[in-house]
Scaffold this motif. Structure first.
Motif, PDB file in Angstrom:
ATOM      1  N   VAL A  27      -0.021 -58.875  20.460  1.00  0.00           N
ATOM      2  CA  VAL A  27      -0.391 -57.943  19.460  1.00  0.00           C
ATOM      3  C   VAL A  27       0.800 -58.105  18.260  1.00  0.00           C
ATOM      4  N   VAL A  28       0.371 -58.347  17.004  1.00  0.00           N
ATOM      5  CA  VAL A  28       1.088 -58.551  16.019  1.00  0.00           C
ATOM      6  C   VAL A  28       1.106 -57.596  15.076  1.00  0.00           C
ATOM      7  N   LEU A  29       2.327 -57.118  15.185  1.00  0.00           N
ATOM      8  CA  LEU A  29       2.779 -55.699  14.002  1.00  0.00           C
ATOM      9  C   LEU A  29       2.549 -56.145  12.694  1.00  0.00           C
ATOM     10  N   ALA A  30       1.675 -55.796  11.951  1.00  0.00           N
ATOM     11  CA  ALA A  30       1.258 -56.387  10.656  1.00  0.00           C
ATOM     12  C   ALA A  30       2.554 -56.059   9.609  1.00  0.00           C
ATOM     13  N   ARG A  31       3.030 -54.813   9.698  1.00  0.00           N
ATOM     14  CA  ARG A  31       4.048 -54.483   8.641  1.00  0.00           C
ATOM     15  C   ARG A  31       5.575 -55.381   8.899  1.00  0.00           C
ATOM     16  N   SER A  32       5.568 -55.946   9.779  1.00  0.00           N
ATOM     17  CA  SER A  32       6.836 -56.560  10.146  1.00  0.00           C
ATOM     18  C   SER A  32       6.557 -58.129  10.479  1.00  0.00           C
ATOM     19  N   GLY A  33       5.397 -58.245  10.975  1.00  0.00           N
ATOM     20  CA  GLY A  33       4.987 -59.749  11.442  1.00  0.00           C
ATOM     21  C   GLY A  33       5.577 -60.114  12.839  1.00  0.00           C
ATOM     22  N   ARG A  34       6.090 -59.169  13.598  1.00  0.00           N
ATOM     23  CA  ARG A  34       6.716 -59.379  14.756  1.00  0.00           C
ATOM     24  C   ARG A  34       5.413 -59.451  15.994  1.00  0.00           C
ATOM     25  N   SER A  35       5.514 -60.236  16.796  1.00  0.00           N
ATOM     26  CA  SER A  35       4.566 -60.521  17.950  1.00  0.00           C
ATOM     27  C   SER A  35       5.179 -59.932  19.154  1.00  0.00           C
ATOM     28  N   ALA A  57       9.304 -52.664  21.899  1.00  0.00           N
ATOM     29  CA  ALA A  57       9.417 -53.416  20.924  1.00  0.00           C
ATOM     30  C   ALA A  57      10.135 -52.874  19.537  1.00  0.00           C
ATOM     31  N   GLY A  58      10.034 -51.416  19.524  1.00  0.00           N
ATOM     32  CA  GLY A  58      11.014 -50.744  18.591  1.00  0.00           C
ATOM     33  C   GLY A  58       9.964 -50.198  17.697  1.00  0.00           C
ATOM     34  N   ALA A  59       8.453 -50.482  17.656  1.00  0.00           N
ATOM     35  CA  ALA A  59       7.665 -49.372  16.620  1.00  0.00           C
ATOM     36  C   ALA A  59       7.544 -48.239  16.919  1.00  0.00           C
ATOM     37  N   GLU A  60       7.412 -47.531  15.696  1.00  0.00           N
ATOM     38  CA  GLU A  60       7.600 -45.935  15.930  1.00  0.00           C
ATOM     39  C   GLU A  60       5.866 -45.882  15.738  1.00  0.00           C
ATOM     40  N   VAL A  61       5.431 -45.188  16.720  1.00  0.00           N
ATOM     41  CA  VAL A  61       4.183 -44.683  17.130  1.00  0.00           C
ATOM     42  C   VAL A  61       4.090 -43.174  17.427  1.00  0.00           C
ATOM     43  N   LEU A  62       3.268 -42.613  16.855  1.00  0.00           N
ATOM     44  CA  LEU A  62       2.839 -41.080  17.440  1.00  0.00           C
ATOM     45  C   LEU A  62       1.920 -41.127  18.586  1.00  0.00           C
ATOM     46  N   TYR A  63       2.154 -40.457  19.487  1.00  0.00           N
ATOM     47  CA  TYR A  63       1.278 -40.609  20.774  1.00  0.00           C
ATOM     48  C   TYR A  63       1.404 -38.896  21.234  1.00  0.00           C
ATOM     49  N   SER A  64       0.509 -38.583  22.321  1.00  0.00           N
ATOM     50  CA  SER A  64       0.564 -37.475  23.087  1.00  0.00           C
ATOM     51  C   SER A  64       0.028 -37.606  24.357  1.00  0.00           C
ATOM     52  N   CYS A  65      -1.414 -37.755  24.323  1.00  0.00           N
ATOM     53  CA  CYS A  65      -1.737 -37.500  25.940  1.00  0.00           C
ATOM     54  C   CYS A  65      -1.776 -38.700  26.745  1.00  0.00           C
ATOM     55  N   CYS A 120      -7.676 -55.507  24.395  1.00  0.00           N
ATOM     56  CA  CYS A 120      -8.089 -56.826  23.749  1.00  0.00           C
ATOM     57  C   CYS A 120      -9.223 -57.345  24.131  1.00  0.00           C
ATOM     58  N   ARG A 121     -10.346 -57.483  23.374  1.00  0.00           N
ATOM     59  CA  ARG A 121     -11.132 -58.681  23.823  1.00  0.00           C
ATOM     60  C   ARG A 121     -10.855 -60.242  23.516  1.00  0.00           C
ATOM     61  N   GLY A 122      -9.648 -60.392  23.435  1.00  0.00           N
ATOM     62  CA  GLY A 122      -9.362 -61.988  23.218  1.00  0.00           C
ATOM     63  C   GLY A 122      -8.112 -61.895  23.758  1.00  0.00           C
ATOM     64  N   LYS A 123      -7.410 -62.717  22.895  1.00  0.00           N
ATOM     65  CA  LYS A 123      -6.067 -63.169  23.046  1.00  0.00           C
ATOM     66  C   LYS A 123      -5.149 -62.640  21.918  1.00  0.00           C
ATOM     67  N   ARG A 124      -5.590 -61.930  21.058  1.00  0.00           N
ATOM     68  CA  ARG A 124      -4.703 -61.594  19.881  1.00  0.00           C
ATOM     69  C   ARG A 124      -5.271 -60.288  19.103  1.00  0.00           C
ATOM     70  N   LEU A 125      -4.362 -59.543  18.778  1.00  0.00           N
ATOM     71  CA  LEU A 125      -4.871 -58.211  17.792  1.00  0.00           C
ATOM     72  C   LEU A 125      -3.676 -58.293  16.790  1.00  0.00           C
ATOM     73  N   VAL A 126      -4.046 -58.120  15.620  1.00  0.00           N
ATOM     74  CA  VAL A 126      -3.058 -57.512  14.686  1.00  0.00           C
ATOM     75  C   VAL A 126      -3.292 -55.858  14.199  1.00  0.00           C
ATOM     76  N   LEU A 127      -2.446 -55.351  14.311  1.00  0.00           N
ATOM     77  CA  LEU A 127      -2.555 -53.695  14.312  1.00  0.00           C
ATOM     78  C   LEU A 127      -1.468 -53.441  13.025  1.00  0.00           C
ATOM     79  N   ASP A 128      -1.890 -52.329  12.376  1.00  0.00           N
ATOM     80  CA  ASP A 128      -1.228 -51.906  11.315  1.00  0.00           C
ATOM     81  C   ASP A 128      -0.025 -50.853  11.752  1.00  0.00           C
ATOM     82  N   LEU A 129       0.943 -51.626  12.082  1.00  0.00           N
ATOM     83  CA  LEU A 129       2.072 -51.002  12.870  1.00  0.00           C
ATOM     84  C   LEU A 129       3.213 -51.855  12.143  1.00  0.00           C
TER      85      LEU A 129
END
Length: 311
Positions: free
Chosen positions: A228-236, A252-260, A302-311
């Motif tokens: 997973v690539v964090l698009a805002r920082s470019g970190r993998s 990895a230090g990303a701030e994400v809202l979550y609950s359930c 992921c249905r492959g080897k790589r995702l880029v997310l808006d994080l």
């Protein structure tokens, strides 16, 4: 946009049926609460690590209070017990939201089906359908009449509402309501998993809208490692088997809202910049899954080897 989060005061708390407690929440300074639409739910941040989602079941036009109804579940994970035992009038509770993954879409006619506490998101939908001049009916079932909340309010709608306590009438007669639907009818259903499964068997997916309180049983996909690539920082970030995207990116230090963390509330929905998600949630529609523009990172992969997310 940062969701609304605030400490509210319990203005009222009272039983609505056997095992069901209704809370009325108000801002401590009397400030107006954010707008919401029928089908929306609210996160109650009850204690560290104890967050639960409850459907708003009051009047969207009333900006002074929010109303939720909570079924006590003896075999639950502690959220409903906390509400029933600790949130008395005057208590404070932190909330986040509202968020709506179960919106009422415009239609000339509706068939509403509710089971048990599943009446909560349906209740404001009835008022909205009525105000819009739509033709509608409600089939509402429960274990017994005493366990069914809001029957007094529903009585005002007359014979458009059919109450079907199981100990009096048996299982819901879905065929009578759902077979041979008139054109341009939407079906809205909320309740226990077996009820939703039965309704899904009778309704074409294009007319059916559902909300689940428990994760939908889905065949497990491949649980392989991916990046997973964090698009805002470019970190993998590497997501190993049996580790969720949510846990991996948070570590990895990303701030994400979550609950359930079960794929039922939608709090962690994240935009997909590149890649194909393997959707395993119970929130997104089939059309939204096919589009692949967002995913619930607490359960989907992921249905492959790589995702880029808006994080």
């Amino acid at each position: 946009m940062t969701p609304y989060e605030a400490g509210l005061v319990v203005a009222d708390a009272r039983p609505a049926a056997d095992g069901v407690r209704v809370l009325t929440l108000r801002h401590p300074l009397g400030e107006p609460l954010p707008e919401w639409t029928p089908g929306a739910h609210l996160d109650l941040l009850l204690a560290p690590g104890l967050e639960r989602q409850f459907s708003l079941c009051g009047d969207p036009a009333d900006r002074e209070v929010w109303r939720v109804a909570v079924l006590r579940e003896p075999a639950g994970r502690g959220g409903s017990a906390y509400v029933h035992e600790k949130l008395a009038p005057g208590a404070e509770v932190r909330v986040r939201g509202p968020r709506n993954h179960f919106p009422l879409e415009p239609a000339p006619r509706y068939r509403f089906v509710a089971g048990g506490i599943g009446i909560t998101p349906i209740l404001p939908m009835l008022a909205a359908a009525e105000a819009a001049g739509a033709e509608w009916t409600l089939l509402y079932g429960g274990r017994s009449r005493a366990s069914m909340a809001f029957t007094g309010e529903l009585a005002a709608y007359g014979d458009r509402v059919t109450l079907a306590p199981e100990d009096e009438t048996g299982l819901l007669d879905l065929a009578a309501v759902l077979d041979r639907l008139p054109p341009d009818t939407l079906v809205y259903c909320c309740g226990p998993g077996p009820l939703l499964d039965a309704v899904e068997e009778r309704c074409p997916p294009e007319v059916l809208r559902t909300e689940r309180f428990r994760p939908e049983e889905r065949p497990a996909g491949e649980d392989a490692e991916f990046e997973v690539v964090l698009a805002r920082s470019g970190r993998s970030v590497t997501v190993p088997p049996r580790v969720s995207v949510l846990d991996a990116v948070r570590a990895a230090g990303a701030e994400v809202l979550y609950s359930c963390t079960e794929g039922t509330c939608g709090t962690c929905e994240t935009e997909v910049v590149e890649g194909v998600p393997d959707h395993r949630d119970s929130v997104l529609t089939e059309e939204e899954r096919a589009a692949g523009e967002t995913m619930l990172i607490c359960v989907s992969r992921c249905r492959g080897k790589r995702l880029v997310l808006d994080l």
